[in-house]
Motif scaffolding. Structure first.
Motif, PDB file in Angstrom:
ATOM      1  N   PHE A   1       5.063   9.617 -10.533  1.00  0.00           N
ATOM      2  CA  PHE A   1       3.819   9.227  -9.883  1.00  0.00           C
ATOM      3  C   PHE A   1       3.679   7.717  -9.811  1.00  0.00           C
ATOM      4  O   PHE A   1       2.772   7.198  -9.208  1.00  0.00           O
ATOM      5  N   ALA A   2       4.623   6.998 -10.428  1.00  0.00           N
ATOM      6  CA  ALA A   2       4.503   5.552 -10.550  1.00  0.00           C
ATOM      7  C   ALA A   2       4.524   4.852  -9.196  1.00  0.00           C
ATOM      8  O   ALA A   2       3.875   3.836  -9.024  1.00  0.00           O
ATOM      9  N   ASN A   3       5.251   5.368  -8.252  1.00  0.00           N
ATOM     10  CA  ASN A   3       5.360   4.699  -6.959  1.00  0.00           C
ATOM     11  C   ASN A   3       4.441   5.351  -5.942  1.00  0.00           C
ATOM     12  O   ASN A   3       4.894   5.985  -5.002  1.00  0.00           O
ATOM     13  N   ALA A   4       3.152   5.209  -6.160  1.00  0.00           N
ATOM     14  CA  ALA A   4       2.180   5.753  -5.218  1.00  0.00           C
ATOM     15  C   ALA A   4       2.414   5.125  -3.849  1.00  0.00           C
ATOM     16  O   ALA A   4       2.583   3.918  -3.736  1.00  0.00           O
ATOM     17  N   ARG A   5       2.422   5.925  -2.842  1.00  0.00           N
ATOM     18  CA  ARG A   5       2.668   5.444  -1.478  1.00  0.00           C
ATOM     19  C   ARG A   5       1.384   4.847  -0.914  1.00  0.00           C
ATOM     20  O   ARG A   5       0.344   5.504  -0.910  1.00  0.00           O
ATOM     21  N   ILE A   6       1.495   3.621  -0.445  1.00  0.00           N
ATOM     22  CA  ILE A   6       0.330   2.914   0.079  1.00  0.00           C
ATOM     23  C   ILE A   6       0.700   2.301   1.424  1.00  0.00           C
ATOM     24  O   ILE A   6       1.728   1.634   1.547  1.00  0.00           O
ATOM     25  N   ASP A   7      -0.134   2.539   2.420  1.00  0.00           N
ATOM     26  CA  ASP A   7       0.042   1.929   3.738  1.00  0.00           C
ATOM     27  C   ASP A   7      -0.813   0.674   3.807  1.00  0.00           C
ATOM     28  O   ASP A   7      -1.936   0.653   3.296  1.00  0.00           O
ATOM     29  N   TRP A   8      -0.295  -0.377   4.459  1.00  0.00           N
ATOM     30  CA  TRP A   8      -1.034  -1.630   4.636  1.00  0.00           C
ATOM     31  C   TRP A   8      -0.961  -1.976   6.115  1.00  0.00           C
ATOM     32  O   TRP A   8       0.114  -2.159   6.667  1.00  0.00           O
ATOM     33  N   LYS A   9      -2.128  -2.035   6.744  1.00  0.00           N
ATOM     34  CA  LYS A   9      -2.151  -2.451   8.147  1.00  0.00           C
ATOM     35  C   LYS A   9      -3.099  -3.627   8.290  1.00  0.00           C
ATOM     36  O   LYS A   9      -4.048  -3.788   7.516  1.00  0.00           O
ATOM     37  N   GLU A  10      -2.827  -4.445   9.272  1.00  0.00           N
ATOM     38  CA  GLU A  10      -3.674  -5.603   9.556  1.00  0.00           C
ATOM     39  C   GLU A  10      -4.305  -5.391  10.923  1.00  0.00           C
ATOM     40  O   GLU A  10      -3.615  -5.171  11.906  1.00  0.00           O
ATOM     41  N   THR A  11      -5.631  -5.445  10.957  1.00  0.00           N
ATOM     42  CA  THR A  11      -6.369  -5.355  12.205  1.00  0.00           C
ATOM     43  C   THR A  11      -6.877  -6.762  12.525  1.00  0.00           C
ATOM     44  O   THR A  11      -6.766  -7.658  11.689  1.00  0.00           O
ATOM     45  N   PRO A  12      -7.462  -6.962  13.676  1.00  0.00           N
ATOM     46  CA  PRO A  12      -8.003  -8.294  13.960  1.00  0.00           C
ATOM     47  C   PRO A  12      -9.105  -8.716  12.987  1.00  0.00           C
ATOM     48  O   PRO A  12      -9.320  -9.902  12.770  1.00  0.00           O
ATOM     49  N   GLU A  13      -9.766  -7.734  12.354  1.00  0.00           N
ATOM     50  CA  GLU A  13     -10.887  -8.054  11.454  1.00  0.00           C
ATOM     51  C   GLU A  13     -10.530  -8.030   9.976  1.00  0.00           C
ATOM     52  O   GLU A  13     -11.203  -8.671   9.173  1.00  0.00           O
ATOM     53  N   ALA A  14      -9.498  -7.249   9.572  1.00  0.00           N
ATOM     54  CA  ALA A  14      -9.266  -7.054   8.139  1.00  0.00           C
ATOM     55  C   ALA A  14      -7.853  -6.579   7.838  1.00  0.00           C
ATOM     56  O   ALA A  14      -7.118  -6.149   8.732  1.00  0.00           O
ATOM     57  N   HIS A  15      -7.515  -6.638   6.546  1.00  0.00           N
ATOM     58  CA  HIS A  15      -6.312  -5.994   6.004  1.00  0.00           C
ATOM     59  C   HIS A  15      -6.803  -4.684   5.394  1.00  0.00           C
ATOM     60  O   HIS A  15      -7.764  -4.677   4.623  1.00  0.00           O
ATOM     61  N   VAL A  16      -6.162  -3.565   5.732  1.00  0.00           N
ATOM     62  CA  VAL A  16      -6.617  -2.249   5.273  1.00  0.00           C
ATOM     63  C   VAL A  16      -5.465  -1.564   4.542  1.00  0.00           C
ATOM     64  O   VAL A  16      -4.366  -1.423   5.082  1.00  0.00           O
ATOM     65  N   PHE A  17      -5.741  -1.140   3.301  1.00  0.00           N
ATOM     66  CA  PHE A  17      -4.777  -0.413   2.482  1.00  0.00           C
ATOM     67  C   PHE A  17      -5.259   1.025   2.363  1.00  0.00           C
ATOM     68  O   PHE A  17      -6.433   1.261   2.101  1.00  0.00           O
ATOM     69  N   LYS A  18      -4.334   1.988   2.517  1.00  0.00           N
ATOM     70  CA  LYS A  18      -4.677   3.400   2.343  1.00  0.00           C
ATOM     71  C   LYS A  18      -3.655   4.023   1.407  1.00  0.00           C
ATOM     72  O   LYS A  18      -2.451   3.897   1.618  1.00  0.00           O
ATOM     73  N   ALA A  19      -4.184   4.697   0.372  1.00  0.00           N
ATOM     74  CA  ALA A  19      -3.330   5.358  -0.610  1.00  0.00           C
ATOM     75  C   ALA A  19      -3.731   6.816  -0.729  1.00  0.00           C
ATOM     76  O   ALA A  19      -4.903   7.119  -0.900  1.00  0.00           O
ATOM     77  N   ASP A  20      -2.753   7.706  -0.632  1.00  0.00           N
ATOM     78  CA  ASP A  20      -3.007   9.127  -0.850  1.00  0.00           C
ATOM     79  C   ASP A  20      -2.951   9.390  -2.344  1.00  0.00           C
ATOM     80  O   ASP A  20      -1.891   9.253  -2.966  1.00  0.00           O
TER      81      ASP A  20
END
Length: 160
Positions: free
Chosen positions: A49-68
């Motif tokens: 479980f140590a390497n939780a998958r996290i997506d990082w996207k950059e929009t014009p307004e913010a940096h957004v991280f999403k983790a399941d």
């Protein structure tokens, strides 16, 4: 910076990504379990479980991280901001309690701790970080500074 391409562990990070602090260590946990004679299963439980998958996207307004993070409550997850524009996401999924009379046929769900750190670029507003947990998905939003509008240059005609 990730040192190992995606064929090892299914990582989607770029090998040349200057903002990633995810470094793969092939000997991670090897020496500690070899020296202490700890069973290999405990090292495996922690690393699954140590390497939780996290997506990082950059929009014009913010940096957004999403983790399941299925099965975790918001109280079991921490989002921290450190000096140097670093966002740290960590948590732990506890192992299910075993009863003497239980007979396990299959154990596929992972447990253990995870910790991920990301260095953000200069335009991140670290004082306005927001986190939200909904249906097992953690969303961390870091607003970006508005780009300064450059003053319009007006040519002045020289008389004379």
């Amino acid at each position: 910076m990730s040192l190992i391409p995606s064929i090892f562990g299914g990582r989607r990070t770029n090998v040349f990504d200057p903002f990633s602090l995810d470094v793969w260590d092939p000997f991670d946990g090897f020496f500690s379990s070899a020296i202490t004679n700890a069973p290999a299963a405990s090292a495996r439980e922690t690393s699954q479980f140590a390497n939780a998958r996290i997506d990082w996207k950059e929009t014009p307004e913010a940096h957004v991280f999403k983790a399941d993070l299925p099965g975790l409550k918001k109280e079991e997850v921490k989002v921290e901001v450190e000096e140097g524009r670093i966002v740290q996401i960590s948590g732990e999924r506890s192992k299910e309690q075993e009863e003497k009379n239980d007979k396990w046929h299959r154990v596929e769900r992972s447990s253990g701790k995870f910790l991920r750190r990301f260095r953000l670029p200069e335009n991140a507003r670290m004082d306005q970080v927001k986190a939200r947990m909904e249906n097992g998905v953690l969303t961390v939003t870091v607003p970006k500074e508005e780009e300064e509008k450059k003053p319009a240059v007006k040519a002045i005609e020289i008389s004379g």
